[in-house]
Design an enzyme around this catalytic site. Structure first.
Site, mmCIF file in Angstrom:
data_model
loop_
_atom_site.group_PDB
_atom_site.id
_atom_site.type_symbol
_atom_site.label_atom_id
_atom_site.label_comp_id
_atom_site.label_asym_id
_atom_site.label_seq_id
_atom_site.Cartn_x
_atom_site.Cartn_y
_atom_site.Cartn_z
ATOM 1 N N LYS A 65 -6.141 -4.821 -6.435
ATOM 2 C CA LYS A 65 -6.620 -3.905 -5.398
ATOM 3 C C LYS A 65 -7.885 -3.205 -5.890
ATOM 4 O O LYS A 65 -8.580 -3.701 -6.775
ATOM 5 C CB LYS A 65 -5.520 -2.898 -5.045
ATOM 6 C CG LYS A 65 -4.264 -3.536 -4.454
ATOM 7 C CD LYS A 65 -4.461 -3.929 -3.006
ATOM 8 C CE LYS A 65 -3.160 -4.373 -2.366
ATOM 9 N NZ LYS A 65 -3.323 -4.696 -0.937
ATOM 10 N N ASP A 103 0.812 -1.220 0.000
ATOM 11 C CA ASP A 103 0.000 0.000 0.000
ATOM 12 C C ASP A 103 0.846 1.270 0.000
ATOM 13 O O ASP A 103 0.308 2.374 -0.162
ATOM 14 C CB ASP A 103 -0.953 0.013 1.197
ATOM 15 C CG ASP A 103 -2.140 -0.916 1.000
ATOM 16 O OD1 ASP A 103 -2.373 -1.334 -0.159
ATOM 17 O OD2 ASP A 103 -2.828 -1.233 1.983
#
Length: 410
Positions: free
Chosen positions: A316, A289
């Site tokens: 994602k 992330d």
């Protein structure tokens, strides 16, 4: 659409940023709390939409769990509903129904869950018919796709009558998130062993406790990036701990190469500018992330960094590799695949007068590209997308004299 501008020079006098709570910790704590029938005292839960969605679903317990676009909520509640022997339909947004869940469903079926897909095999929506009897105390799960599948199985493992042994197959990505899950479980009284690629969790009961969720290191990364791209200044980020459970605390080490010195003090961490040492290569396997944030920072600062460990980015909220490539190109930068699964940041050499960022329904795209405002005017097409993880993000930008104006295309 919103246009972002600095109301001052690219300098930040010492300002305090009251960071949001970690949604990763919050969502795990909420599942554990539900498995102990709500006997815990949880404080500082995240304001993020993902977490608020989970709170609402657990409280109302409707027959259909609509998780919207919350990946952890989808995966964690699928396992939770199965182990608590509930009948549930699991669904979400169109994008959520494009994100694979087959690895988790296969693992749950192995231990005895009855689940079937309502549309496309391997993807939501799906129907859960409970887990009437444990058929196996061993499962194999690929470690290189999503750690959330592994965390989901770990949290239900103590509740299974025979406990559970998970064998991780192949390369293990986002290992720090698995470690976070296990450490949280120990906070609630659970014992486990992890030897080589096998994690064993015996049958046992979660013990009620009091738990305060830490501030969010993922959210902190955008302020590290902003200061790194600025000319000078300092920032104090509230609520962060040096010995964090969160893998994204690696941003401290990464940004040390990109011009930020971090000093932990009472109540948080102080960021100050320092000379850029240079970032040559970084493996994001255990902190994926952070990849968007660091890619944009390197592109602005002229760093030809090599990135690996980006495999999970394609599944994602959007295909984040594609999205990064498209948006970096708008200010003459790139994320180029130079070998299979090896990428190089090609930094910008000329900056346009303004850059319009498409967010792809991905909260991290909006926040990762915010630091561009230190170099040019930035237009964010869907600023509300940050509500998924950091609803107060734009309010916190205003603390730093960043103006936001609604922009209507002529």
């Amino acid at each position: 659409m919103t246009i972002l501008r600095l109301n001052q020079k690219s300098e930040f006098t010492p300002s305090r940023i009251p960071l949001p709570s970690s949604k990763s910790e919050s969502n795990r704590a909420l599942v554990i709390d539900a498995l102990t029938e709500g006997e815990n005292k949880l404080t500082n839960l995240a304001e993020a939409r993902d977490t608020q969605t989970m709170i609402g679903l657990l409280a109302k317990n409707p027959p259909v769990f609509d998780v919207l676009d919350a990946g952890t909520t989808m995966r964690f509640l699928t396992a939770f509903a199965a182990v608590t022997n509930q009948k549930k339909v699991m669904t979400g947004t169109a994008r959520m129904c494009e994100r694979p869940i087959g690895i988790l469903v296969d693992a749950l079926r192995t231990v005895g869950a009855e689940i079937h897909y309502l549309n496309i095999e391997g993807y939501p929506p799906l129907a859960i018919h409970g887990l009437p009897e444990q058929k196996s105390d061993k499962v194999k799960i690929r470690g290189d796709v999503s750690s959330q599948y592994i965390s989901a199985m770990l949290m239900i493992a103590p509740i299974l009558p025979q406990g559970l042994e998970i064998e991780l197959e192949g390369k293990v990505g986002s290992r720090t998130y698995i470690e976070m899950t296990l450490e949280l479980m120990t906070q609630f009284g659970i014992k486990y062993t992890w030897e080589e690629n096998r994690i064993k969790v015996p049958h046992q009961a979660y013990q009620p406790t009091t738990y305060a969720v830490e501030s969010d290191w993922s959210g902190a990364s955008y302020w590290f990036s902003l200061l790194a791209c600025a000319d000078s200044g300092a920032l104090f980020l509230e609520g962060l701990k040096e010995n964090s459970l969160q893998g994204d605390s690696k941003i401290v080490e990464i940004m040390d190469h990109l011009g930020i010195k971090s000093t932990f003090e009472k109540g948080g961490v102080l960021l100050k500018k320092q000379a850029v040492k240079g970032l040559k290569k970084w493996d994001f396997t255990h902190c994926p992330d952070l990849a968007q944030t660091v890619a944009v920072t390197c592109a602005i600062l002229g760093q030809n960094a090599i990135f690996t460990g980006l495999e999970s980015l394609k599944i994602k909220e959007t295909d984040r590799i594609y999205a990064l490539q498209q948006e970096l190109a708008k200010f003459n930068a790139d994320l180029k695949e130079i070998e299979p699964e090896v990428y190089q940041v090609i930094p910008s050499v000329t900056m346009p007068r303004k850059v319009q960022i498409h967010t792809y329904d991905d909260h991290r795209m909006a926040m990762a590209f915010m630091p561009l405002l230190t170099k040019t005017a930035v237009l964010i097409e869907d600023p509300e997308v940050v509500n998924k993880s950091y609803p107060s993000f734009w309010k916190h930008c205003e603390l730093l004299a960043i103006s936001m104006e609604k922009h209507i295309e002529s």
